[in-house]
Design an enzyme around this catalytic site. Structure first.
Site: not given
Ligand code: NDP
Ligand code: 2IT
Length: 444
Positions: A124, A164
């Site tokens: 990460k 992420d």
């Molecule tokens: P994005 O940046 O696309 O979206 C994040 C969302 O969460 C936004 O709505 C953001 O609000 C909100 N957010 C972020 N930080 C906080 C906080 N501290 N408190 C409240 N709301 C918050 O990220 P992703 O959708 O990609 O990721 C969301 C989650 O999913 C994370 O935990 C990530 O690790 C996990 N994840 C992502 C993957 C991926 O492929 N993208 C894969 C597996 C897990 P704002 O717009 O106000 O910042």
């Molecule tokens: O938390 C996760 O699994 C991710 N943000 C995606 C990682 C990846 O390599 O696609």
């Protein structure tokens, strides 16, 4: 292994890293019994070698903002474990990013990637840079500066980053462009790339869709139909958006979404048209979720999370520790019978205990959100064979991987009374594969 001792040693050596301690503790508590059945693991001190990252890179990132001012941020890459394949995991850009958060994420990623059935180790990275409020050019300059440090540590067979929080297609494009220029190779050392330059179909959708596929597997064990179920989703970024999209296509009713400022509650349900508004609001306008409530005249609650609203199913998809003990009790009191985590470690240990004690369907992130990294793995495969698969083919593979992960959780998590403890199931299944691979490769 004595979990208490391992943890106290870890806390002494790495103080002030609460999220890292939390993630390690949760895994160790659930694998302890299985681990102790294998004295050879202890002999090879597997546990310390699995908890402490292989290596950590820390660097300063300097860039120039639109006003001509010189800015600095911190950059990190954690290469946690590569026993079963190259380090693999996302990059997070958010003001809260620090070593503790990235170490917890890299640790979790190692077990998650093990569950995917694909050959990927765990890593990460990220920065305390926040893309919010920055111009495209500022984001580009930051990404380029970040990669001029990162590039020498990554490669198609060593470490493959992705997105992420705060890192989507735009940021991956800028980072991959600079990587390619520095490394003089073009074989796909990032996933989540644009379709024109080696990206995979279904990668943007994969985490959200995968979480819903996992939820369907859980519901199937109880003979419950998703249709008309009321779902509370948090977040409004990549994972939340595609979670809602898949839920709508299956006839579920989604009543909440959120961002870091607050949440919206729409009792009529978010429909396709309203969801299109959110895609545009969040991905193009880069606005706030409050604007949804203003447009559609529904409730908006500033500074709160959606878990007090009545729902059948909760799908936290924003960030770590966004469901605490009180939130979990509120969900249960309102009749919530399933929680499937799109985010990484969104439930505090107290909340996890509430869910497990209530014996509801509860899927931890490392199982339920593994669809994202799985399709990243499929993107790596397509890059290697220099072909791209159709949407149907990738989606089919994603569905079968999520089913397989569910089966692994059941294998190790089913209790005598029939309740499936997915936390234990995911941790033990993920751990056993990494442990066997490490044992076979000697003391490293
Ligand atoms: P994005 O940046 O696309 O979206 C994040 C969302 O969460 C936004 O709505 C953001 O609000 C909100 N957010 C972020 N930080 C906080 C906080 N501290 N408190 C409240 N709301 C918050 O990220 P992703 O959708 O990609 O990721 C969301 C989650 O999913 C994370 O935990 C990530 O690790 C996990 N994840 C992502 C993957 C991926 O492929 N993208 C894969 C597996 C897990 P704002 O717009 O106000 O910042
Ligand atoms: O938390 C996760 O699994 C991710 N943000 C995606 C990682 C990846 O390599 O696609």
């Amino acid at each position: 292994m004595e979990v208490k001792k391992v943890l106290s040693d870890l806390k002494r050596r790495f103080p002030n890293e609460p999220e890292y301690h939390q993630a390690v503790e949760e895994v160790l508590m659930t694998i302890e019994d299985e681990y102790n059945k294998h004295p050879e693991f202890e002999k090879y001190n597997l546990i310390e070698r699995l908890c402490i990252p292989d290596r950590v890179f820390t660097f300063r990132v300097t860039w120039v903002d639109d006003k001509g001012q010189v800015q600095t941020n911190m950059g990190y890459r954690i290469q946690h474990n590569n026993a079963i394949g190259p380090y693999k995991g996302g990059i997070r850009f958010h003001s809260s990013v620090n070593l503790s958060i990235l170490k917890f994420l890299a640790f979790e990623q190692t077990f998650k990637n093990s569950l995917t059935t694909l050959p990927m180790g765990g890593g990460k990275g990220g920065s305390d840079f926040s893309p919010r409020g920055k111009s495209d050019m500022e984001v580009m300059r930051f990404c380029q500066a970040f990669v001029t440090e990162l590039w020498r540590h990554i490669g198609p067979q060593t470490d493959v980053p992705a997105g992420d929080i705060g890192v989507g297609g735009r940021e991956v494009g800028y980072m991959y462009g600079m990587y390619k220029k520095m490394a003089l190779e073009n074989t796909g050392t990032f996933t989540g790339k644009g379709l024109e330059f080696g990206g995979s179909l279904v990668r943007p959708e994969a985490t959200g869709y995968g979480n819903v596929y996992f939820l369907l597997e859980m519901l199937k064990t109880k003979g419950i139909d998703i249709k008309d179920k009321v779902v509370a989703v948090s977040g409004s970024g990549n994972v939340a958006q595609y979670t809602v999209k898949k839920l709508l296509s299956l006839g579920a009713k989604v009543v909440t979404m959120s961002d870091s400022n607050g949440y919206i509650y729409d009792p009529d349900g978010i429909d396709e048209e309203k969801l299109a508004f959110i895609f545009n609001l969040k991905n193009i306008q880069r606005g706030r979720i409050r604007e949804y409530a203003e447009k559609y005249g529904c409730k908006y609650v500033e500074g709160a999370r959606p878990w007090n609203e009545k729902c059948d199913i909760a799908m936290p998809s924003a960030t770590q520790n966004e469901i605490d003990g009180d939130d979990a009790r509120a969900l249960l009191a309102n009749g919530c019978f399933a929680v499937s985590e799109g985010a990484n470690m969104p439930s505090t240990p107290e909340a996890v205990n509430e869910f497990l004690n209530a014996k509801i369907l509860y899927a931890p992130g490392k199982a339920a959100n593994a669809g994202g990294v799985s399709v990243s793995g499929l993107e790596m495969t397509q890059n290697s064979i220099k072909l791209s698969w159709s949407r149907e083919e990738v989606d089919q593979k994603l569905q079968s991987i999520m089913k397989d992960i569910h089966a692994q959780c059941t294998l190790y998590g089913k209790q005598e009374d029939g309740y499936i403890n997915y936390v234990k199931g995911a941790n033990v299944a993920g751990f056993m594969k990494v442990a066997k691979a490490m044992m076979a490769q000697g003391v490293l």
